[in-house]
Design an enzyme around this catalytic site. Sequence first.
Site, short mmCIF file in Angstrom:
data_model
loop_
_atom_site.label_atom_id
_atom_site.label_comp_id
_atom_site.label_asym_id
_atom_site.label_seq_id
_atom_site.Cartn_x
_atom_site.Cartn_y
_atom_site.Cartn_z
N GLU A 48 -36.75 -37.49 7.67
CA GLU A 48 -37.75 -37.76 8.70
C GLU A 48 -37.06 -38.59 9.78
OE1 GLU A 48 -41.31 -37.17 8.71
OE2 GLU A 48 -40.91 -35.72 7.12
N CYS B 231 -41.43 -43.64 15.42
CA CYS B 231 -40.80 -42.34 15.63
C CYS B 231 -41.70 -41.38 16.39
CB CYS B 231 -40.43 -41.73 14.28
SG CYS B 231 -41.78 -41.75 13.10
#
Lengths: 479, 478
Positions: free
Chosen positions: A213, A251
């Site tokens: 990720e 993110c």
Amino acid sequence: MADAAALGETARELREAYESGRTRSVAWRQAQLRGLLRLLQEKEAEAFRALHDDLGKHHAEAFRDEVGVLVKSANAALRELGRWMAPEKVWVPLIAFPASAQVVPEPLGVVLVFSCWNVPLGLSLEPLIGAVAAGNAVLLKPSELAPSTARFLGDNIGRYMDAAAVKVVQGGPEVGEQLMEHRWDKVLFTGSPRIARMVMAAASRHLTPVALELGGKCPCIFDSIAGARDLRFAVNRVVGAKWSPCAGQACIAIDYVLVEERFLPTLLKMLKSTLKSFFPEADHMARIVNARHFERLRALLKDTSVAASVVHGGSMDAKNLYIEPTILLNPPLDSAIMTEEIFGPLLPIITVKKIEDSVAFVRARPKPLAIYAFTGNASLRRRIEEETSSGSLVFNDAVVQYAIDALPFGGVGESGFGQYHGKYSFEMFSHRKAVMKRGYLIELMLRYPPWDESKVALMRHLYRFDYFSFVLRFLGLRR
Amino acid sequence: MAEEVARELRASFKAGRTRPAEWRAAQLRALVRMIEEKEADISAALHADLAKPTMESYLHEISLAKAACKFALKGMNSWVKPEKVPAAITTFPSSAQIVSEPLGVVLIISAWNYPFLLSIDPVIGAIAAGNAVVLKPSEIAPATSSLFAKLLPEYVDNSCIKVVEGGVPETTDLLEQKWDKIFYTGNGTVGRIVMAAAAKHLTPVALELGGKCPVIVDSDVDLHVAVKRIAVGKWGCNNGQACIAPDYIITTKSFAPQLVDSLKRVLERFYGQDPLQSEDLSRIVNSKHFQRLTNLIEDKKVADKIVYGGQADEKQLKIAPTVLLDVPLDSELMTEEIFGPILPILTVEKIEESIDFVNSKTKPLAAYLFTKNKKLQDNFVSNVPAGGMLVNDVALHLANPHLPFGGVGDSGMGSYHGKFSFDCFSHKKAVLIRGFGGEATARYPPYTQEKQKILRGLINGSFIALILALLGFPREKR
């Protein structure tokens, strides 16, 4: 801090716990999820304190982005667990009669979760929920850059969950490296591409599957919005998606904005006023995690042409690791602030002549974890959907996709691979085993050698599931 | 060379050539035509590479490849449709869906044992999902490799689907380029190399590897049928050179003699008294593997355990079906994947012990159990991790396009066949569409007590909290 021998011991204990079969039962999995819920409930104040220590997160933000989401996810997992665990029956061709086929999910075994410092509780426990729901033993390595949260996890996980099968290990990159010497059945890594490469390379030695990720520069395409109310909401959402999640250190936070030249003055004015009303005091925005990242962000503004493009904010307090919400207008596209993921409270606005030009702009850059677009224009929406690629795509809002269980969360290209949240978390840590069962009732001799042309001819019919012709030929009524 | 190929394919993909449904369908239909028109050539190439009997070429490669194409053609329209999913109360009003999009440019590295099928099958998935593809067939099956290099350009869009032939240097060159996915079929050693190379570019991989596929045989079976199925799954699949072929058998000490007897009879019926002369057996692919296999049975530890077969003809690269009984567990035969016509039989006191034995080895691509005992079946399914499993038969599961085909642990990662092939080469993009209707000021700072209460409710999916939020609570002071 754990040393190599202790790590080896931990890995061995987890393997033993898994091999004993204790993590397989529904009861065990439910107990872990309930334990987690109790932890989040009973230790909520401590969790908030840890997040405030590590990042200066206001507890409302900590609830909205971490604790609250985790409670939702754990409850959903408890509700859905039976359905996720159930084998799925699949179709079997008549030719195989009598037969049955199904897909049976099974745990991978012992899995390793590397968390990240910016959402230190969420990025540790959301994967943990999936891993235990799927029946695995788990080792969690929280980020050492969020030490209070790491300690919070270390102190409490073992108390609320099965300490033999769910463990926490503390440490930095060296510990991470040592952990990767061992064989895991899956590794989930959340963090930077640089470290992700090392994790995947290390995993390849054991053929360990990985999920990465990562991040990227999440663009926000801001079309002209008609209607004052809608415009106000849109700007709320942009501000809420840039500066509210951990001061932009997320993110999926908006990295930069693309807007048409003629619409810029309106947008800029509203951004400034919204910033003022959202952040009247500094403590409603998180601080920068540490001095290294503070300096990194400061350095982004060092370049004179970049510094000259600052149109709002810009002040920095190194002692308190606080950077004011800052807006830049058209910094050079080859500057670091426009080529690297910002991960901070600096927002470049890039103007384009026509909003449609932003599609090409985004396409020319690496695939980000998310693309956001505020627009009511259906054809622009379709173009963005078809011509860009990203982990997720959100229209008229940002960041909220994180909380929707039914949507898989993960990247593509440079933003990573592998998805989780909701049932995808369960699947991320499961193997889908194909199981087929047959009986002895019917035996098709033509399966076996010695071969001859008539068997081939019969086979041709069967493979087309042309049972009628098969029967005719079989009975000799057709050449 | 590899760089050029990658660059060209990337340009084609960027230009959008592979996206339209009509293009994808046209490629798949072309592949069907290719298989139908060139069936004889394909059979001949497989015979040149492996002395594969025509029946096997048809049954296991050609017909399965064609079926996969047709299945994709039929399913594609529904597979490409976005999947609507429930959005949450938290983001009301909104609509959510999952959109499948191609990953981009993918590299497919195929294997030598089913050189036609294992190339076409993943290519079908990649095309159906809208990717540009480069296929690197195995150089160890050179006739099939050059057949691809010649035929594919005649049938499919060469600007988007390419073949690169070659061995280690060419493959290394390809692995240095950046791909959006790499699909590898082969062994674990090269699998590790592929994954390590992919790590440099953060490229996701699918690895279809192998392992020692065990067959547990209970005494409670229709022995004759069971043995036939095992035999055809072992020697009828490329003479044992198949990733899902039975590698070894475990049975009870008391049942072993009957099993061996039945095996001998079936083998003689299938392949005659002199199996080396039978046209129905593939040969060993090359002298390297021939040596490897003959060494396995000439090993002093096992040579005296041969109960059937053992003949070999180096000139023809043929090895006869060979069965051994009770080989030592530390012999190479029991530690390496055999991938050949040699079948060791191990014995245990009670059949339940076989499950522990299987689990003591690395997770195989397939595990088989022959029994009518439901309890044993359940124990097997629940407690033996494997890529896939079959009860009372062998290998068939790979022909069911509704079952995901792939390994776990040492036998690989990722799965394909049917819609799973499409998924393997797709990115499932989460798409959320909101309106400006429901604005929950509770989301935003400054964080007041009131906001926090509503926020809690919203995140927990509380309907009342939603109503309050929609009604604009808490009221903001303007």
